[in-house]
Design a protein around this motif. Structure first.
Motif, PDB file in Angstrom:
ATOM      1  N   UNK A  19     -13.746 -55.163 -77.295  1.00 28.49           N
ATOM      2  CA  UNK A  19     -14.263 -56.327 -77.995  1.00 28.49           C
ATOM      3  C   UNK A  19     -13.400 -57.535 -77.656  1.00 28.49           C
ATOM      4  N   UNK A  20     -14.041 -58.687 -77.621  1.00 31.79           N
ATOM      5  CA  UNK A  20     -13.336 -59.950 -77.415  1.00 31.79           C
ATOM      6  C   UNK A  20     -13.724 -60.919 -78.514  1.00 31.79           C
ATOM      7  N   UNK A  21     -12.786 -61.777 -78.856  1.00 27.90           N
ATOM      8  CA  UNK A  21     -13.062 -62.823 -79.846  1.00 27.90           C
ATOM      9  C   UNK A  21     -12.421 -64.108 -79.346  1.00 27.90           C
ATOM     10  N   UNK A  22     -13.256 -65.069 -78.994  1.00 30.34           N
ATOM     11  CA  UNK A  22     -12.784 -66.351 -78.516  1.00 30.34           C
ATOM     12  C   UNK A  22     -12.769 -67.348 -79.672  1.00 30.34           C
ATOM     13  N   UNK A  23     -11.619 -67.956 -79.889  1.00 34.88           N
ATOM     14  CA  UNK A  23     -11.457 -68.888 -81.006  1.00 34.88           C
ATOM     15  C   UNK A  23     -11.454 -70.325 -80.505  1.00 34.88           C
ATOM     16  N   UNK A  24     -12.025 -71.186 -81.297  1.00 33.85           N
ATOM     17  CA  UNK A  24     -11.990 -72.615 -81.001  1.00 33.85           C
ATOM     18  C   UNK A  24     -11.844 -73.377 -82.314  1.00 33.85           C
TER      19      UNK A  24
END
Length: 117
Positions: A19-24
């Protein structure tokens, strides 16, 4: 603020997913990042956390099978899940917490992980 989780899917027992989680919209390096999961009819529970310095925590249910990591340059946190079991089936949520006053906490939209037996 946005936490965009991806990488869920259907996998057979014993298989792997990442799983990946990209934060902005946040100063990513200052946040403790975590993955939580919620199975149907159950409460949301911790899957893994990682501090800004890289210290990790896992519940016994996933210890030795899941690995959380982060790339502060990419504002992304990962969850490598190996030796998956049907009981790992859940919606996985990305979480970001900054222990300040006031406390800042954000959740992603969740990604479904289904492990077939």
């Amino acid at each position: 603020v946005q936490l965009q989780a991806s990488g869920g899917g259907l996998v057979q027992a014993g298989g792997s997913l990442r799983l990946s989680c990209a934060a902005s919209g946040i100063m990513f390096s200052r946040y403790v990042m975590g993955w939580y999961r919620q199975a149907p009819g159950k409460q949301r529970e911790l899957a893994a956390t990682i501090t800004s310095e890289g210290t990790t925590t896992y519940p016994d249910s996933v210890k030795g099978r899941f690995t959380i990591s982060r790339d502060n340059a990419k504002n992304t946190v990962y969850l490598q899940m190996n030796s998956l079991k049907p009981e790992d089936t859940a919606v996985y949520y990305c979480n970001a917490v900054r222990s300040s006053n006031p406390l800042y906490e954000y959740w992603g939209q969740g990604t479904q992980v289904t492990v077939s037996s």
